[in-house]
Write a protein that holds these residues in place. Structure first.
Motif, PDB file in Angstrom:
ATOM      1  N   GLU A   6       0.881  -1.249  -0.015  1.00 16.83           N
ATOM      2  CA  GLU A   6      -0.031  -0.114  -0.082  1.00 16.83           C
ATOM      3  C   GLU A   6       0.833   1.090  -0.003  1.00 16.83           C
ATOM      4  O   GLU A   6       2.049   1.266   0.576  1.00 16.83           O
ATOM      5  N   SER A   7       0.270   2.138  -0.559  1.00 22.63           N
ATOM      6  CA  SER A   7       0.942   3.517  -0.483  1.00 22.63           C
ATOM      7  C   SER A   7      -0.145   4.601  -0.364  1.00 22.63           C
ATOM      8  O   SER A   7      -1.327   4.488  -0.904  1.00 22.63           O
ATOM      9  N   GLY A   8       0.344   5.983  -0.271  1.00 24.55           N
ATOM     10  CA  GLY A   8      -0.396   7.105  -0.101  1.00 24.55           C
ATOM     11  C   GLY A   8      -0.928   7.607   1.000  1.00 24.55           C
ATOM     12  O   GLY A   8      -1.842   8.691   1.001  1.00 24.55           O
ATOM     13  N   GLY A   9      -0.702   7.188   2.089  1.00 25.64           N
ATOM     14  CA  GLY A   9      -1.214   7.520   3.560  1.00 25.64           C
ATOM     15  C   GLY A   9      -0.365   9.021   3.918  1.00 25.64           C
ATOM     16  O   GLY A   9       0.535   9.406   3.071  1.00 25.64           O
ATOM     17  N   GLY A  10      -0.949   9.385   4.986  1.00 26.05           N
ATOM     18  CA  GLY A  10      -0.204  10.478   5.551  1.00 26.05           C
ATOM     19  C   GLY A  10      -1.008  11.423   6.446  1.00 26.05           C
ATOM     20  O   GLY A  10      -2.246  10.736   6.907  1.00 26.05           O
ATOM     21  N   SER A  21      -3.196   3.520  -2.619  1.00 34.70           N
ATOM     22  CA  SER A  21      -2.953   2.728  -3.848  1.00 34.70           C
ATOM     23  C   SER A  21      -2.347   1.455  -3.242  1.00 34.70           C
ATOM     24  O   SER A  21      -1.910   1.597  -2.309  1.00 34.70           O
ATOM     25  N   CYS A  22      -2.835   0.287  -3.777  1.00 36.95           N
ATOM     26  CA  CYS A  22      -2.261  -1.244  -3.509  1.00 36.95           C
ATOM     27  C   CYS A  22      -1.944  -1.787  -4.538  1.00 36.95           C
ATOM     28  O   CYS A  22      -2.562  -1.871  -5.495  1.00 36.95           O
ATOM     29  N   VAL A  23      -0.709  -2.154  -4.676  1.00 38.91           N
ATOM     30  CA  VAL A  23      -0.380  -2.900  -5.844  1.00 38.91           C
ATOM     31  C   VAL A  23       0.129  -4.383  -5.322  1.00 38.91           C
ATOM     32  O   VAL A  23       0.703  -4.726  -4.396  1.00 38.91           O
ATOM     33  N   VAL A  24      -0.377  -5.397  -6.294  1.00 43.00           N
ATOM     34  CA  VAL A  24      -0.199  -6.771  -5.887  1.00 43.00           C
ATOM     35  C   VAL A  24       0.754  -7.476  -7.142  1.00 43.00           C
ATOM     36  O   VAL A  24       0.371  -6.934  -8.140  1.00 43.00           O
ATOM     37  N   SER A  25       1.776  -8.067  -6.815  1.00 39.15           N
ATOM     38  CA  SER A  25       2.556  -8.889  -7.519  1.00 39.15           C
ATOM     39  C   SER A  25       2.751 -10.329  -7.115  1.00 39.15           C
ATOM     40  O   SER A  25       2.685 -10.614  -5.916  1.00 39.15           O
ATOM     41  N   GLY A  26       3.011 -11.137  -8.213  1.00 41.45           N
ATOM     42  CA  GLY A  26       2.833 -12.414  -7.780  1.00 41.45           C
ATOM     43  C   GLY A  26       2.665 -13.519  -8.938  1.00 41.45           C
ATOM     44  O   GLY A  26       2.557 -13.005 -10.149  1.00 41.45           O
ATOM     45  N   ARG A  27       2.518 -14.571  -8.537  1.00 39.40           N
ATOM     46  CA  ARG A  27       2.295 -15.601  -9.471  1.00 39.40           C
ATOM     47  C   ARG A  27       1.003 -15.630 -10.142  1.00 39.40           C
ATOM     48  O   ARG A  27       0.843 -16.141 -11.510  1.00 39.40           O
ATOM     49  N   ARG A  28       0.089 -15.262  -9.564  1.00 37.93           N
ATOM     50  CA  ARG A  28      -1.503 -15.223 -10.317  1.00 37.93           C
ATOM     51  C   ARG A  28      -1.603 -13.780 -11.011  1.00 37.93           C
ATOM     52  O   ARG A  28      -1.236 -13.048 -10.592  1.00 37.93           O
ATOM     53  N   THR A  29      -2.492 -14.004 -12.171  1.00 36.42           N
ATOM     54  CA  THR A  29      -3.017 -12.681 -12.554  1.00 36.42           C
ATOM     55  C   THR A  29      -3.791 -11.902 -11.651  1.00 36.42           C
ATOM     56  O   THR A  29      -4.513 -12.479 -10.961  1.00 36.42           O
ATOM     57  N   PHE A  30      -3.622 -10.515 -11.582  1.00 36.19           N
ATOM     58  CA  PHE A  30      -4.238  -9.700 -10.549  1.00 36.19           C
ATOM     59  C   PHE A  30      -5.841  -9.984 -10.624  1.00 36.19           C
ATOM     60  O   PHE A  30      -6.339  -9.969  -9.587  1.00 36.19           O
ATOM     61  N   ASP A  31      -6.299 -10.163 -11.914  1.00 35.16           N
ATOM     62  CA  ASP A  31      -7.890 -10.205 -11.959  1.00 35.16           C
ATOM     63  C   ASP A  31      -8.443 -11.587 -11.443  1.00 35.16           C
ATOM     64  O   ASP A  31      -9.485 -11.733 -11.448  1.00 35.16           O
ATOM     65  N   LYS A  32      -7.639 -12.402 -10.696  1.00 32.87           N
ATOM     66  CA  LYS A  32      -7.950 -13.677 -10.293  1.00 32.87           C
ATOM     67  C   LYS A  32      -8.060 -13.317  -8.688  1.00 32.87           C
ATOM     68  O   LYS A  32      -8.296 -14.311  -7.989  1.00 32.87           O
ATOM     69  N   TYR A  33      -7.752 -12.118  -8.135  1.00 31.82           N
ATOM     70  CA  TYR A  33      -7.993 -11.905  -7.064  1.00 31.82           C
ATOM     71  C   TYR A  33      -9.298 -10.833  -6.539  1.00 31.82           C
ATOM     72  O   TYR A  33      -9.145  -9.870  -7.249  1.00 31.82           O
ATOM     73  N   ALA A  34     -10.113 -11.039  -5.742  1.00 28.99           N
ATOM     74  CA  ALA A  34     -11.026  -9.936  -5.083  1.00 28.99           C
ATOM     75  C   ALA A  34      -9.940  -9.127  -4.142  1.00 28.99           C
ATOM     76  O   ALA A  34      -9.360  -9.761  -3.463  1.00 28.99           O
TER      77      ALA A  34
END
Length: 121
Positions: A6-10, A21-34
């Motif tokens: 996550e980022s963007g707080g303050g 914002s929240c960025v997800v990285s990994g082995r599955r494609t992003f649209d497989k996650y709610a």
């Protein structure tokens, strides 16, 4: 391995707006996650803020933020957003996002470390 960040707080004033914002990285494609957003204040239970479906076509919010917060996602950027408007001091918390293939948030979900949002009166 799935990473969630996550980022963007303050620190902001009551009535201001902030986008997380929240960025997800990994082995599955992003649209497989709610994706879900949660917040926590020290000494209290983690609170559900809202969630967005895999494609972004469906959202749901806690009553405390409904009408003020909006969740969106960009599956081309592996990113989910939390737009927070009309912020109140009681919105002060650490905000975390979570990715889950079933949309059931728990220990099997992938959680970020969180970002602090502080709203001054």
């Amino acid at each position: 391995q799935v990473q969630v960040e996550e980022s963007g707080g303050g620190l902001v004033q009551a009535g201001d707006s902030v986008m997380l914002s929240c960025v997800v990285s990994g082995r599955r494609t992003f649209d497989k996650y709610a994706m879900g957003w949660f917040r926590q204040v020290p000494g209290k239970e983690r609170e559900f803020v809202g969630r967005i479906s895999y494609s972004g076509g469906s959202t749901r919010y806690a009553d405390s933020v409904k009408g003020r917060f909006t969740i969106s996602r960009d599956n081309t950027k592996n990113t989910v957003y939390l737009q927070m408007n009309s912020l109140k001091p009681e919105d002060t918390a650490v905000y975390s996002c979570a990715a889950d293939s079933e949309g059931a948030w728990g220990t099997s979900s992938y959680w970020g470390q969180g970002t602090q949002v502080t709203v001054s009166s």
